[in-house]
Motif scaffolding. Structure first.
Motif, PDB file in Angstrom:
ATOM      1  N   ASP A  58       0.818  -1.106  -0.178  1.00 41.82           N
ATOM      2  CA  ASP A  58      -0.117  -0.166  -0.046  1.00 41.82           C
ATOM      3  C   ASP A  58       0.874   1.334   0.144  1.00 41.82           C
ATOM      4  O   ASP A  58       1.608   1.172   0.753  1.00 41.82           O
ATOM      5  CB  ASP A  58      -0.789   0.063   1.373  1.00 41.82           C
ATOM      6  N   GLY A  59       0.514   2.179  -1.189  1.00 41.43           N
ATOM      7  CA  GLY A  59       1.294   3.394  -1.157  1.00 41.43           C
ATOM      8  C   GLY A  59       1.349   3.818  -2.505  1.00 41.43           C
ATOM      9  O   GLY A  59       0.807   3.134  -3.414  1.00 41.43           O
ATOM     10  N   VAL A  60       1.799   5.177  -2.644  1.00 42.40           N
ATOM     11  CA  VAL A  60       2.033   5.481  -4.038  1.00 42.40           C
ATOM     12  C   VAL A  60       2.960   4.464  -4.897  1.00 42.40           C
ATOM     13  O   VAL A  60       3.742   3.877  -4.075  1.00 42.40           O
ATOM     14  CB  VAL A  60       2.482   6.856  -4.177  1.00 42.40           C
ATOM     15  N   TYR A  61       2.871   4.504  -6.052  1.00 41.17           N
ATOM     16  CA  TYR A  61       3.419   3.448  -6.907  1.00 41.17           C
ATOM     17  C   TYR A  61       4.913   3.426  -6.493  1.00 41.17           C
ATOM     18  O   TYR A  61       5.574   2.309  -6.383  1.00 41.17           O
ATOM     19  CB  TYR A  61       3.351   3.690  -8.428  1.00 41.17           C
ATOM     20  N   GLN A  62       5.608   4.718  -6.580  1.00 42.59           N
ATOM     21  CA  GLN A  62       7.091   4.713  -5.968  1.00 42.59           C
ATOM     22  C   GLN A  62       7.610   4.058  -4.850  1.00 42.59           C
ATOM     23  O   GLN A  62       8.486   3.236  -4.859  1.00 42.59           O
ATOM     24  CB  GLN A  62       7.698   6.194  -6.309  1.00 42.59           C
ATOM     25  N   HIS A  63       6.772   4.238  -4.012  1.00 42.47           N
ATOM     26  CA  HIS A  63       7.022   3.603  -2.402  1.00 42.47           C
ATOM     27  C   HIS A  63       6.574   2.258  -2.613  1.00 42.47           C
ATOM     28  O   HIS A  63       7.428   1.301  -1.918  1.00 42.47           O
ATOM     29  CB  HIS A  63       6.240   4.364  -1.400  1.00 42.47           C
ATOM     30  N   ARG A  65       6.785   0.304  -5.252  1.00 40.93           N
ATOM     31  CA  ARG A  65       7.920  -0.384  -5.860  1.00 40.93           C
ATOM     32  C   ARG A  65       9.168  -0.718  -5.015  1.00 40.93           C
ATOM     33  O   ARG A  65       9.842  -1.651  -5.350  1.00 40.93           O
ATOM     34  CB  ARG A  65       8.247   0.371  -7.313  1.00 40.93           C
TER      35      ARG A  65
END
Length: 95
Positions: A58-63, A65
């Motif tokens: 769970d998180g924005v894509y960068q995190h 990833r």
């Protein structure tokens, strides 16, 4: 790590990679005795199915990833769960 070691066959990570498995292809690699196998010879009562562990990053894509790469580099290959992408056949009504 200890939780994933309990039953590695019934773990998966939801991850939208190009090389991710589909739900159907993940079910195909399950042992024939698994209650989660789609081609199970007889219906299995939900209460008798093995526990399915789904790891959701769970998180924005960068995190997310970064979390995925961390898990991949720090977990033994024997317990690193296969990654599965949800690939709906219908176009989302929200696009």
């Amino acid at each position: 790590r200890k939780e994933l070691e309990i039953d590695p066959q019934h773990n998966l990570i939801l991850w939208p990679a190009d090389d991710a498995l589909t739900i159907d292809s993940w079910q195909d690699v399950l042992p024939d005795s698994s209650g989660w196998k789609s081609s199970s010879p007889s219906p299995v009562e939900p209460s008798s199915k093995p526990l399915l562990r789904v790891v959701v990053l769970d998180g924005v894509y960068q995190h997310a990833r970064h979390m995925f790469k961390y898990l991949k580099s720090h977990l033994d290959p024997e317990i690193f769960p296969p990654f599965v992408a949800l690939k709906p056949e219908d176009i989302s009504v929200y696009h």
